[in-house]
Write a protein that holds these residues in place. Structure first.
Motif, PDB file in Angstrom:
ATOM      1  N   ILE A  80       8.599  13.763   1.871  1.00 38.80           N
ATOM      2  CA  ILE A  80      10.044  13.906   1.798  1.00 38.80           C
ATOM      3  C   ILE A  80      10.575  13.665   3.202  1.00 38.80           C
ATOM      4  N   ILE A  81      11.479  12.710   3.336  1.00 37.69           N
ATOM      5  CA  ILE A  81      12.044  12.412   4.649  1.00 37.69           C
ATOM      6  C   ILE A  81      13.337  13.213   4.817  1.00 37.69           C
ATOM      7  N   PRO A  82      13.399  14.112   5.783  1.00 44.01           N
ATOM      8  CA  PRO A  82      14.610  14.917   5.968  1.00 44.01           C
ATOM      9  C   PRO A  82      15.831  14.025   6.201  1.00 44.01           C
ATOM     10  N   GLU A  83      16.916  14.358   5.522  1.00 43.23           N
ATOM     11  CA  GLU A  83      18.149  13.600   5.651  1.00 43.23           C
ATOM     12  C   GLU A  83      19.124  14.332   6.574  1.00 43.23           C
ATOM     13  N   VAL A  84      19.766  13.573   7.408  1.00 45.73           N
ATOM     14  CA  VAL A  84      20.870  14.094   8.217  1.00 45.73           C
ATOM     15  C   VAL A  84      22.135  13.456   7.669  1.00 45.73           C
ATOM     16  N   SER A  85      22.933  14.242   6.981  1.00 42.47           N
ATOM     17  CA  SER A  85      24.144  13.709   6.361  1.00 42.47           C
ATOM     18  C   SER A  85      25.274  13.608   7.368  1.00 42.47           C
ATOM     19  N   PHE A  86      26.107  12.602   7.151  1.00 42.60           N
ATOM     20  CA  PHE A  86      27.277  12.428   8.004  1.00 42.60           C
ATOM     21  C   PHE A  86      28.375  11.742   7.198  1.00 42.60           C
ATOM     22  N   ASP A 136       0.826  -1.205   0.000  1.00 40.43           N
ATOM     23  CA  ASP A 136       0.000   0.000   0.000  1.00 40.43           C
ATOM     24  C   ASP A 136       0.867   1.264   0.000  1.00 40.43           C
ATOM     25  N   TYR A 137       2.075   1.122   0.538  1.00 37.41           N
ATOM     26  CA  TYR A 137       3.021   2.230   0.590  1.00 37.41           C
ATOM     27  C   TYR A 137       4.390   1.726   0.131  1.00 37.41           C
ATOM     28  N   ILE A 138       5.169   2.616  -0.478  1.00 39.66           N
ATOM     29  CA  ILE A 138       6.563   2.310  -0.764  1.00 39.66           C
ATOM     30  C   ILE A 138       7.429   3.412  -0.168  1.00 39.66           C
ATOM     31  N   TYR A 139       8.603   3.000   0.256  1.00 42.88           N
ATOM     32  CA  TYR A 139       9.591   3.947   0.774  1.00 42.88           C
ATOM     33  C   TYR A 139      10.889   3.685   0.018  1.00 42.88           C
ATOM     34  N   ILE A 140      11.284   4.643  -0.821  1.00 43.59           N
ATOM     35  CA  ILE A 140      12.448   4.496  -1.699  1.00 43.59           C
ATOM     36  C   ILE A 140      13.659   5.128  -1.029  1.00 43.59           C
ATOM     37  N   ILE A 141      14.675   4.323  -0.738  1.00 42.78           N
ATOM     38  CA  ILE A 141      15.857   4.844  -0.066  1.00 42.78           C
ATOM     39  C   ILE A 141      17.102   4.512  -0.887  1.00 42.78           C
ATOM     40  N   ASP A 142      18.277   4.870  -0.352  1.00 40.93           N
ATOM     41  CA  ASP A 142      19.561   4.500  -0.936  1.00 40.93           C
ATOM     42  C   ASP A 142      20.256   3.516  -0.001  1.00 40.93           C
ATOM     43  N   SER A 143      21.188   2.763  -0.544  1.00 44.29           N
ATOM     44  CA  SER A 143      21.837   1.718   0.244  1.00 44.29           C
ATOM     45  C   SER A 143      22.793   2.258   1.304  1.00 44.29           C
ATOM     46  N   ASP A 144      23.095   3.566   1.242  1.00 48.17           N
ATOM     47  CA  ASP A 144      23.985   4.162   2.240  1.00 48.17           C
ATOM     48  C   ASP A 144      23.209   4.994   3.260  1.00 48.17           C
ATOM     49  N   MET A 145      21.935   4.657   3.436  1.00 48.23           N
ATOM     50  CA  MET A 145      21.099   5.365   4.400  1.00 48.23           C
ATOM     51  C   MET A 145      20.791   4.467   5.597  1.00 48.23           C
ATOM     52  N   ILE A 146      20.527   5.102   6.739  1.00 55.14           N
ATOM     53  CA  ILE A 146      20.163   4.381   7.961  1.00 55.14           C
ATOM     54  C   ILE A 146      18.875   4.994   8.502  1.00 55.14           C
ATOM     55  N   LEU A 147      17.857   4.179   8.673  1.00 55.66           N
ATOM     56  CA  LEU A 147      16.553   4.670   9.114  1.00 55.66           C
ATOM     57  C   LEU A 147      16.541   4.950  10.614  1.00 55.66           C
ATOM     58  N   LYS A 148      15.882   6.020  10.987  1.00 52.41           N
ATOM     59  CA  LYS A 148      15.640   6.323  12.393  1.00 52.41           C
ATOM     60  C   LYS A 148      14.659   5.295  12.953  1.00 52.41           C
ATOM     61  N   ASP A 149      14.779   4.967  14.211  1.00 52.73           N
ATOM     62  CA  ASP A 149      13.833   4.056  14.850  1.00 52.73           C
ATOM     63  C   ASP A 149      12.405   4.577  14.683  1.00 52.73           C
ATOM     64  N   ASN A 150      11.486   3.662  14.407  1.00 50.69           N
ATOM     65  CA  ASN A 150      10.054   3.967  14.295  1.00 50.69           C
ATOM     66  C   ASN A 150       9.706   4.882  13.125  1.00 50.69           C
ATOM     67  N   LEU A 151      10.620   5.028  12.172  1.00 50.15           N
ATOM     68  CA  LEU A 151      10.339   5.895  11.025  1.00 50.15           C
ATOM     69  C   LEU A 151       9.087   5.439  10.282  1.00 50.15           C
ATOM     70  N   ILE A 152       8.981   4.160   9.991  1.00 49.86           N
ATOM     71  CA  ILE A 152       7.830   3.645   9.246  1.00 49.86           C
ATOM     72  C   ILE A 152       6.540   3.911  10.001  1.00 49.86           C
ATOM     73  N   VAL A 171       8.951  16.422   8.998  1.00 47.17           N
ATOM     74  CA  VAL A 171       9.871  17.037   9.957  1.00 47.17           C
ATOM     75  C   VAL A 171       9.871  16.316  11.306  1.00 47.17           C
ATOM     76  N   PHE A 172       8.976  15.358  11.480  1.00 45.69           N
ATOM     77  CA  PHE A 172       8.871  14.618  12.733  1.00 45.69           C
ATOM     78  C   PHE A 172       9.810  13.405  12.774  1.00 45.69           C
ATOM     79  N   THR A 173      10.516  13.152  11.688  1.00 43.95           N
ATOM     80  CA  THR A 173      11.441  12.021  11.661  1.00 43.95           C
ATOM     81  C   THR A 173      12.648  12.376  10.803  1.00 43.95           C
ATOM     82  N   ASP A 200       5.885   6.121  12.303  1.00 44.06           N
ATOM     83  CA  ASP A 200       5.587   7.552  12.403  1.00 44.06           C
ATOM     84  C   ASP A 200       5.049   8.109  11.084  1.00 44.06           C
ATOM     85  N   CYS A 201       5.605   7.648   9.952  1.00 46.32           N
ATOM     86  CA  CYS A 201       5.126   8.127   8.649  1.00 46.32           C
ATOM     87  C   CYS A 201       3.721   7.633   8.360  1.00 46.32           C
TER      88      CYS A 201
END
Length: 296
Positions: free
Chosen positions: A121-127, A88-104, A201-203, A106-107
């Motif tokens: 749009i899921i805000p990214e925190v780059s590192f 019912d939903y898709i979440y498209i990410i990259d292989s060098d990303m790490i999901l925050k706990d409970n992201l799914i 902005v909540f995740t 919360d969305c």
């Protein structure tokens, strides 16, 4: 809480260094009904082996092994399997990303409460674990781009990644013939057709920029600019859309919050704008070269 099915989808290519962390962050999400679908784009290292090893433990991890092609082809194959899984939903990410706990969770909660929103749009925190100058500049630049508030501006360069799948399909999805910036086009089309996209902005999601050098950044972008005509020519008002989102025309750069960051980090700011100048001249040159070649 919704009991709808979610599929987290992404592609890989020689990602063995960081794909395990990505998968663990996906598979540890607290949500009852979800799959992780990965399409490997012909990796020559042990990326596929690592993923299959994890898939032997997690039945909701699906791995597709493909011959090497383009990223868009691999992504589209992963999304195709997500449809077959009746997501019912898709979440498209990259292989060098790490999901925050409970992201799914919360969305889904947000979308359940905001029925008119088609994608997030899921805000990214780059590192980066690297401390050389342009690794720091790249992290700084991406965090500037991602500091943009909840609402989406008309010239945003960010792609909605968490979608109601019917709304995503209404955009036409990824055009596999668009090798450059193909991931942002569904978002642009959706907004132009009156669809509502919000920034979650909540995740957040953490994005590993790895080791960056100015030379490597330019070489990577050089390839994408050399094939950008395919994207421009296949989109309505493609040239206008491209120019309106060109580096110095992005409104997010001039937000009050970001102006404060420039003052606080003057060397990183100079590095970022110098990078933009170099990429602008290189990009224009590649576009003109590609256009001249197409006329022959």
């Amino acid at each position: 809480m919704s009991n709808k099915r979610v599929s987290i989808v992404f592609s890989t290519f020689n990602s063995s260094e960081y794909v395990t962390k990505c998968l663990k962050s996906c598979l540890c999400q607290e949500y009852d009904d979800f799959f992780v679908v990965v399409a490997d784009d012909g990796s020559t290292d042990n990326t596929v082996y690592k993923m299959l090893e994890i898939a032997s433990v997690y039945s909701n991890l699906k791995v597709i092994s493909l011959p090497h092609g383009e990223r868009g082809i691999a992504r589209s194959k992963a999304i195709e399997l997500a449809r077959e899984l009746k997501s019912d939903y898709i979440y498209i990410i990259d292989s060098d990303m790490i999901l925050k706990d409970n992201l799914i969770k919360d969305c889904i909660k947000f979308l359940d409460e905001n029925k008119k929103v088609g994608g997030l749009i899921i805000p990214e925190v780059s590192f980066s674990d690297y401390k050389n100058f342009y690794s720091r500049v790249k992290v700084f630049e991406r965090n500037i781009i991602n500091s943009a508030g909840e609402d989406i501006g008309s010239n945003s360069v960010e792609a909605a990644r968490f979608w109601r799948i019917q709304e995503y399909d209404s955009t036409g999805g990824i055009n596999i013939n668009q090798i450059s910036f193909e991931e942002t086009q569904p978002t642009i089309r959706y907004i132009e057709d009156g669809g509502i996209i919000k920034r979650a902005v909540f995740t957040r999601i953490y994005h590993n920029e790895k080791k960056a050098t100015l030379k490597a950044i330019v070489e990577k972008k050089k390839y994408y600019f050399s094939v950008m005509n395919k994207t421009i020519e296949s989109e309505k008002n493609g040239l206008k859309k491209t120019l309106s989102r060109w580096y110095f025309f992005r409104p997010v750069l001039y937000r009050k919050e970001n102006l404060k960051k420039y003052i606080k980090h003057p060397l990183l700011t100079l590095g970022m704008f110098y990078m933009y100048i170099v990429l602008t001249f290189m990009g224009i040159g590649q576009l003109l070269k590609a256009k001249a070649y197409s006329k022959k």
